[in-house]
Write a protein that holds these residues in place. Structure first.
Motif, PDB file in Angstrom:
ATOM      1  N   THR A   1       0.841  -1.197   0.000  1.00 40.70           N
ATOM      2  CA  THR A   1       0.000   0.000   0.000  1.00 40.70           C
ATOM      3  C   THR A   1       0.874   1.244   0.000  1.00 40.70           C
ATOM      4  N   PRO A   2       0.430   2.314  -0.655  1.00 46.25           N
ATOM      5  CA  PRO A   2       1.219   3.548  -0.645  1.00 46.25           C
ATOM      6  C   PRO A   2       1.166   4.233   0.721  1.00 46.25           C
ATOM      7  N   ILE A   3       2.187   5.030   1.001  1.00 40.53           N
ATOM      8  CA  ILE A   3       2.204   5.886   2.184  1.00 40.53           C
ATOM      9  C   ILE A   3       1.892   7.297   1.704  1.00 40.53           C
ATOM     10  N   ARG A   4       0.819   7.882   2.234  1.00 40.85           N
ATOM     11  CA  ARG A   4       0.378   9.198   1.773  1.00 40.85           C
ATOM     12  C   ARG A   4       0.287  10.161   2.951  1.00 40.85           C
ATOM     13  N   LEU A   5       0.532  11.412   2.659  1.00 41.42           N
ATOM     14  CA  LEU A   5       0.351  12.476   3.642  1.00 41.42           C
ATOM     15  C   LEU A   5      -0.263  13.670   2.933  1.00 41.42           C
ATOM     16  N   HIS A   6      -1.380  14.151   3.473  1.00 39.29           N
ATOM     17  CA  HIS A   6      -2.122  15.256   2.857  1.00 39.29           C
ATOM     18  C   HIS A   6      -2.498  14.928   1.413  1.00 39.29           C
ATOM     19  N   GLY A   7      -2.853  13.654   1.170  1.00 39.11           N
ATOM     20  CA  GLY A   7      -3.303  13.235  -0.145  1.00 39.11           C
ATOM     21  C   GLY A   7      -2.214  12.992  -1.162  1.00 39.11           C
TER      22      GLY A   7
ATOM     23  N   ASP B   1      -6.333 -10.609   2.644  1.00 36.88           N
ATOM     24  CA  ASP B   1      -7.507 -10.352   1.817  1.00 36.88           C
ATOM     25  C   ASP B   1      -7.745  -8.844   1.747  1.00 36.88           C
ATOM     26  N   ASP B   2      -8.855  -8.451   1.126  1.00 39.16           N
ATOM     27  CA  ASP B   2      -9.133  -7.026   0.944  1.00 39.16           C
ATOM     28  C   ASP B   2      -9.259  -6.292   2.278  1.00 39.16           C
ATOM     29  N   ASN B   3      -9.815  -6.960   3.284  1.00 37.53           N
ATOM     30  CA  ASN B   3      -9.928  -6.323   4.601  1.00 37.53           C
ATOM     31  C   ASN B   3      -8.550  -6.065   5.206  1.00 37.53           C
ATOM     32  N   ASP B   4      -7.635  -7.012   4.971  1.00 36.30           N
ATOM     33  CA  ASP B   4      -6.270  -6.821   5.458  1.00 36.30           C
ATOM     34  C   ASP B   4      -5.617  -5.628   4.771  1.00 36.30           C
ATOM     35  N   LEU B   5      -5.898  -5.467   3.470  1.00 38.09           N
ATOM     36  CA  LEU B   5      -5.327  -4.337   2.732  1.00 38.09           C
ATOM     37  C   LEU B   5      -5.868  -3.015   3.282  1.00 38.09           C
ATOM     38  N   LYS B   6      -7.168  -2.972   3.594  1.00 32.51           N
ATOM     39  CA  LYS B   6      -7.743  -1.763   4.185  1.00 32.51           C
ATOM     40  C   LYS B   6      -7.077  -1.454   5.529  1.00 32.51           C
ATOM     41  N   THR B   7      -6.827  -2.505   6.288  1.00 33.86           N
ATOM     42  CA  THR B   7      -6.181  -2.321   7.590  1.00 33.86           C
ATOM     43  C   THR B   7      -4.760  -1.780   7.417  1.00 33.86           C
ATOM     44  N   LEU B   8      -4.017  -2.365   6.461  1.00 30.79           N
ATOM     45  CA  LEU B   8      -2.652  -1.915   6.228  1.00 30.79           C
ATOM     46  C   LEU B   8      -2.635  -0.477   5.699  1.00 30.79           C
ATOM     47  N   SER B   9      -3.609  -0.137   4.872  1.00 27.37           N
ATOM     48  CA  SER B   9      -3.676   1.220   4.336  1.00 27.37           C
ATOM     49  C   SER B   9      -3.930   2.238   5.448  1.00 27.37           C
ATOM     50  N   SER B  10      -4.811   1.883   6.383  1.00 32.25           N
ATOM     51  CA  SER B  10      -5.058   2.769   7.528  1.00 32.25           C
ATOM     52  C   SER B  10      -3.806   2.902   8.380  1.00 32.25           C
ATOM     53  N   PHE B  11      -3.108   1.786   8.542  1.00 29.62           N
ATOM     54  CA  PHE B  11      -1.854   1.808   9.290  1.00 29.62           C
ATOM     55  C   PHE B  11      -0.848   2.713   8.603  1.00 29.62           C
ATOM     56  N   ALA B  12      -0.778   2.635   7.266  1.00 28.55           N
ATOM     57  CA  ALA B  12       0.175   3.453   6.507  1.00 28.55           C
ATOM     58  C   ALA B  12      -0.116   4.944   6.684  1.00 28.55           C
ATOM     59  N   ASP B  13      -1.400   5.309   6.794  1.00 30.66           N
ATOM     60  CA  ASP B  13      -1.746   6.716   7.015  1.00 30.66           C
ATOM     61  C   ASP B  13      -1.199   7.201   8.353  1.00 30.66           C
ATOM     62  N   ASN B  14      -1.329   6.363   9.393  1.00 33.53           N
ATOM     63  CA  ASN B  14      -0.770   6.724  10.702  1.00 33.53           C
ATOM     64  C   ASN B  14       0.753   6.768  10.655  1.00 33.53           C
ATOM     65  N   ALA B  15       1.343   5.820   9.919  1.00 36.00           N
ATOM     66  CA  ALA B  15       2.799   5.786   9.800  1.00 36.00           C
ATOM     67  C   ALA B  15       3.315   7.036   9.110  1.00 36.00           C
ATOM     68  N   ALA B  16       2.559   7.554   8.149  1.00 33.65           N
ATOM     69  CA  ALA B  16       2.972   8.764   7.434  1.00 33.65           C
ATOM     70  C   ALA B  16       3.090   9.945   8.391  1.00 33.65           C
ATOM     71  N   VAL B  17       2.142  10.055   9.317  1.00 38.64           N
ATOM     72  CA  VAL B  17       2.181  11.146  10.304  1.00 38.64           C
ATOM     73  C   VAL B  17       3.389  10.987  11.214  1.00 38.64           C
ATOM     74  N   THR B  18       3.646   9.753  11.663  1.00 41.56           N
ATOM     75  CA  THR B  18       4.794   9.497  12.532  1.00 41.56           C
ATOM     76  C   THR B  18       6.104   9.827  11.829  1.00 41.56           C
ATOM     77  N   PHE B  19       6.218   9.392  10.572  1.00 39.43           N
ATOM     78  CA  PHE B  19       7.429   9.659   9.808  1.00 39.43           C
ATOM     79  C   PHE B  19       7.603  11.157   9.565  1.00 39.43           C
TER      80      PHE B  19
END
Length: 298
Positions: free
Chosen positions: A165-171, A189-207
């Motif tokens: 999944t991509p890491i995005r910040l401010h779109g 599965d697709d639910n796991d991808l949604k979970t990882l994508s949400s995680f990546a959004d939080n990771a973007a803020v931390t980074f």
């Protein structure tokens, strides 16, 4: 338990058509229960990962922050391997691998990410795809997925389940998280991808916070160095003294295993301990004790 279920299934089948309807309802109930349990498990892992993410020290080295983020991503997804890439226009592929890690108990290999190690090979075409399209990808069996039919890395490394999944910040995307398994099919599965994508959004803020802190610290160091240069330029007699004191203070504090903040504070104190000399006109105190005129100045 398995024998009990099998016995129940046989008895239900013996009831004929009515038994078949009961059996179908039972299968649906079991599937729904498994789905609920899976979602509960995902929520529990998100909770653990979120708590762990909150403990990441954003004032540490940026690469260490990325390594911590990747460890959390692997734990969340139950993957066997993981990578974090960041966009880099200077790289031939347009990105650089900034962190890589095997599963639990493995050492972080982010210090050498040229992709030459067989255990750490990654499909660069897949990474390019998620970075360019800014869309996540998941597959349950990469060996049979037509999207990866041309990926020699997938075939040679025998990669089975893949999720990225991509890491995005401010779109705006600036990197990606990739995890896979060389052992298990149907791990994601697709639910796991949604979970990882949400995680990546939080990771973007931390980074982003870690990067901002590093930028601010670098600016502080440059400002202090400018003051030190001004002090040493004003008095050639002690030129280099403040720099040496700061250097030795940092070295001693490091040997004492003090925290990063303490080390920085002592280094800055060493650099700046003579900063007051900027306001003292020369040649006060250059030769011998202070005379009456110099005492008035002081």
């Amino acid at each position: 338990m398995i024998e009990t279920l099998e016995t129940l299934r046989q008895k239900v089948q013996a009831l004929g058509p009515t038994g078949q309807d009961i059996l179908a309802d039972l299968k649906r109930a079991i599937n729904e229960t498994s789905l609920i349990q899976r979602r509960v498990d995902v929520l529990e892992r998100i909770g653990r990962s979120g708590a762990s993410m909150s403990r990441i020290e954003t004032n540490q080295d940026v690469d260490e922050v990325l390594s911590d983020i990747l460890s959390n991503a692997i734990e969340l997804s139950r993957a066997g391997r993981g990578f974090i890439v960041l966009s880099d226009e200077d790289e031939p592929d347009g990105f650089a691998i900034r962190a890589s890690r095997m599963g639990e108990g493995a050492e972080d290999d982010s210090s050498d990410n040229d992709g030459s190690d067989n255990d750490m090979r990654i499909s660069r075409s897949l990474i390019k795809t998620i970075l360019q399209n800014e869309q996540g990808i998941v597959t349950t069996d990469a060996q049979q997925d037509e999207r990866f039919a041309r990926s020699a890395t997938m075939m040679v490394a025998n990669i089975r389940s893949v999720m990225a999944t991509p890491i995005r910040l401010h779109g705006k995307g600036f990197g990606g998280i990739y995890v896979d398994s060389q052992i298990a099919d149907y791990l994601f599965d697709d639910n796991d991808l949604k979970t990882l994508s949400s995680f990546a959004d939080n990771a973007a803020v931390t980074f982003s916070l870690a990067t901002s802190l590093k930028t601010r610290r670098d600016f502080n160091v440059q400002s202090v160095r400018a003051l030190v240069n001004a002090v040493e330029a004003a008095d050639a007699y002690t030129a280099g003294h403040s720099s040496r004191v700061g250097y030795y203070a940092k070295g001693i504090a490091t040997q004492m295993a003090l925290g990063d903040d303490h080390i920085d504070n002592l280094m800055f104190a060493g650099y700046l301990h003579d900063v007051g000399k900027i306001a003292i006109p020369l040649p006060v105190g250059i030769e011998g004790p202070l005379n009456d005129a110099e005492l008035v100045v002081m």
